[in-house]
Scaffold this motif. Structure first.
Motif, mmCIF file in Angstrom:
data_model
loop_
_atom_site.group_PDB
_atom_site.id
_atom_site.type_symbol
_atom_site.label_atom_id
_atom_site.label_comp_id
_atom_site.label_asym_id
_atom_site.label_seq_id
_atom_site.Cartn_x
_atom_site.Cartn_y
_atom_site.Cartn_z
ATOM 1 N N TYR A 1 0.831 -1.195 0.000
ATOM 2 C CA TYR A 1 0.000 0.000 0.000
ATOM 3 C C TYR A 1 0.873 1.255 0.000
ATOM 4 O O TYR A 1 2.031 1.221 0.408
ATOM 5 C CB TYR A 1 -0.873 0.056 1.262
ATOM 6 N N ASN B 1 -6.501 8.048 3.370
ATOM 7 C CA ASN B 1 -6.810 6.681 2.985
ATOM 8 C C ASN B 1 -5.610 6.007 2.332
ATOM 9 O O ASN B 1 -4.946 6.593 1.474
ATOM 10 C CB ASN B 1 -7.991 6.660 1.998
ATOM 11 N N ALA B 2 -5.337 4.771 2.759
ATOM 12 C CA ALA B 2 -4.293 3.978 2.119
ATOM 13 C C ALA B 2 -4.801 3.422 0.799
ATOM 14 O O ALA B 2 -5.973 3.080 0.661
ATOM 15 C CB ALA B 2 -3.851 2.848 3.040
ATOM 16 N N VAL C 1 0.314 5.511 1.327
ATOM 17 C CA VAL C 1 -0.576 6.402 2.074
ATOM 18 C C VAL C 1 0.125 7.753 2.190
ATOM 19 O O VAL C 1 1.355 7.817 2.324
ATOM 20 C CB VAL C 1 -0.902 5.819 3.482
#
Length: 260
Positions: A17, A25-26, A19
């Motif tokens: 991921y 929000n990731a 961020v």
């Protein structure tokens, strides 16, 4: 942390991921059946290295910062790789190659590869098949490779090691001369080195009784001091195939460290 200081890349349960460092929000940029971990931004901020078993075993891959154009760099099918880092300002990477043995989960060596692939160049040689080296980090001028090494007495893996004596130390390999020397050690050991962006400091993790503590070493003066003691327990007594502590990073201005 990205070179512009705006994004963090991290892995969660085998997916990768990004961020914003300011929060929010990731975004999942790499997911699926494969186990994919240990993302590292390139020095130009355009690519991310990561470890993936999508090809059948742990190898080093590279992709765009949005997860596009992912491709496998190394082609190991038995001596597997992880913990890759970029050699600053180049298309070379250094990764930890894992060697298993008949008794143990094995030990590691440091190898250099070009991102186009190939067989790689061996930098360090394992002293045996049971005492590990791991967690490479490279100085910003590309000259010095720092890594952690198990130097506990006995020459083999033991289940009753004392973490408050000294299990791991941090060593430095000079890529210009080939010289290796111990940089940080002592009671509680020293693991997961990470050089600051200006090359003047080395952050690392040390065991203080029952706590894993984040330390700073000023490389010019040799001064050591703790900055945070709320870390999760490090794995110095255990097998350290993927590292003794999780990877972390300095922000570009060297004022902050982003750590799990």
């Amino acid at each position: 942390v990205s070179p512009d200081g705006k994004m963090i890349a991290f892995d969660l349960l085998g997916d990768i991921y990004t961020v914003p460092i300011s929060g929010g929000n990731a975004k999942c940029i790499r997911s699926g059946l494969a186990w994919e971990v240990q993302p590292r931004f390139s020095t130009d901020g355009k690519r991310i290295l990561f470890t993936s078993d999508a090809g059948g075993g742990d190898n080093i891959w590279v992709m765009g910062t949005d997860g596009s154009e992912a491709r496998q760099i190394t082609e190991e099918n038995f001596r597997l790789l992880n913990n890759a880092v970029w050699v600053p300002g180049s298309d070379y990477i250094i990764a930890r190659k894992h060697f298993t043995s008949t008794r143990s989960l094995g030990a590691g060596e440091m190898w250099m590869y070009h991102i186009s692939g190939g067989e790689g160049l061996q930098l360090t040689k394992r002293k045996n098949d049971q005492q590990d080296i791991n967690e490479p980090t490279i100085s910003p001028d590309g000259r010095y490779l720092y890594y952690s090494e198990d130097i506990y007495p006995g020459g083999y893996f033991q289940y009753n090691k004392d973490p408050n004596s000294q299990i791991f130390v941090i060593k430095r390999y000079d890529l210009k001369t080939g010289e290796t020397k111990t940089i940080v050690g002592g009671p509680g050991g020293a693991v997961r080195p990470q050089v600051s962006r200006d090359g003047k400091k080395l952050a690392y993790v040390r065991r203080i009784r029952t706590e894993s503590v984040l330390f700073i070493r000023e490389l010019e003066t040799g001064l050591d001091y703790p900055i945070f003691k709320g870390l999760t327990k490090d794995q110095q007594e255990a097998w350290t195939t993927f590292g003794v502590y999780t990877g972390f990073a300095w922000t570009p201005d060297d004022k902050y460290i982003v750590i799990w």
